[in-house]
Write an enzyme that holds these catalytic residues in place. Sequence first.
Site, PDB file in Angstrom:
ATOM      1  N   LYS A 178      -1.983  -1.969  -3.933  1.00  0.00           N
ATOM      2  CA  LYS A 178      -2.822  -0.514  -3.930  1.00  0.00           C
ATOM      3  C   LYS A 178      -1.885   0.741  -4.182  1.00  0.00           C
ATOM      4  CE  LYS A 178      -6.053   2.459  -1.842  1.00  0.00           C
ATOM      5  NZ  LYS A 178      -6.821   2.997  -0.647  1.00  0.00           N
ATOM      6  N   TYR A 226       0.885  -1.397  -0.128  1.00  0.00           N
ATOM      7  CA  TYR A 226      -0.119   0.007  -0.081  1.00  0.00           C
ATOM      8  C   TYR A 226       0.985   1.232  -0.067  1.00  0.00           C
ATOM      9  CZ  TYR A 226      -3.923   3.214   1.683  1.00  0.00           C
ATOM     10  OH  TYR A 226      -4.680   4.211   1.702  1.00  0.00           O
TER      11      TYR A 226
END
Length: 333
Positions: A202, A174
């Site tokens: 992500k 992330y």
Amino acid sequence: MALSTRLVSGLRTALAALHRASPGQQRGLSTPSGPEHTLDLRGIFPPLATPFSSVQEVDYAQLEGNLRRYASIPFRGLVVLGSNGEYPYLAPCERLEVVRCVRRALPRDRLLMAGSGCESTQATIKLTVNMAEAGADLALVVTPCYYRGAMTSAALVQHYTEVADASPLPVVLYSVPANTGLELPLEAVLTLAQHPNIVGIKDSGGDITRMGLMVHKTRQEDFQVLAGSAGFLLASYALGASGGVCALANVLGAPLCQLDRLCREGRWQDARELQHRLIEPNAAVTRRFGIPGLKKAMEWFGYYGGPCRTPLAPLSPPQVEELRGTFSANGWL
């Protein structure tokens, strides 16, 4: 609302590439040559907002109510304890109870991705193990950033490698530089993509060139790229991203799933028109007004938004009107 030069440039580049494609290539999204993915992340994941009561306690009844409303939307899964879940403001026991609550309500065919990133490697491993026991399917691990000057590529590769080695869950990297002030370096991502227990990233930075390179350079790995915002979702799909973890899906989940479907069916003109209508509302509930704006907008669409935990402050009346005007101008209210 003015868009960043990088975002506009990225959208134009991606759309131009689509128009140059042959008719056969325009029929739908193609999967880059490479290994089959052991875990399919294609689709939309809303990073759930955490509901709080008027006395700032986690309101599990309102969370369950939102989950019932989301059940009719064809999300691939849900993300809990991300940035939009006010993750840094929750106690460890609250984090685990939120995961348990969502797991009880979520059908088994939908994935539950839980934020488990902490500042130390040891704490991240411990929380990731606890998330697995609470029912999560994947761990979303944000970059440690408090000592960001020491977070070199080597340090981050070591951190994520140790977490992935010990994790009972597949790990999703992330990178959210707007909140951490630290972008996970591309070379670190490419190294970590080779780890058998790291299945994707992500990326919320909005650098379309970077995302395209991630897809291209990891095409032989069991690794998928997820767009971290609805504002550049179409452009990300055009370059091979698998799905999106988008704050706006808390509010406009069905339209975002429609955009996902249009891209996969190769209906690029319809997808572009829908994407255009999502850019300004997305910017309003992310970088413009943040989580207070997201929660206010949720209330207009039948969900419980409620207050944020302090020190996040509610919107002022003029801000509320500006937010409403943004949704209205794009045909959503």
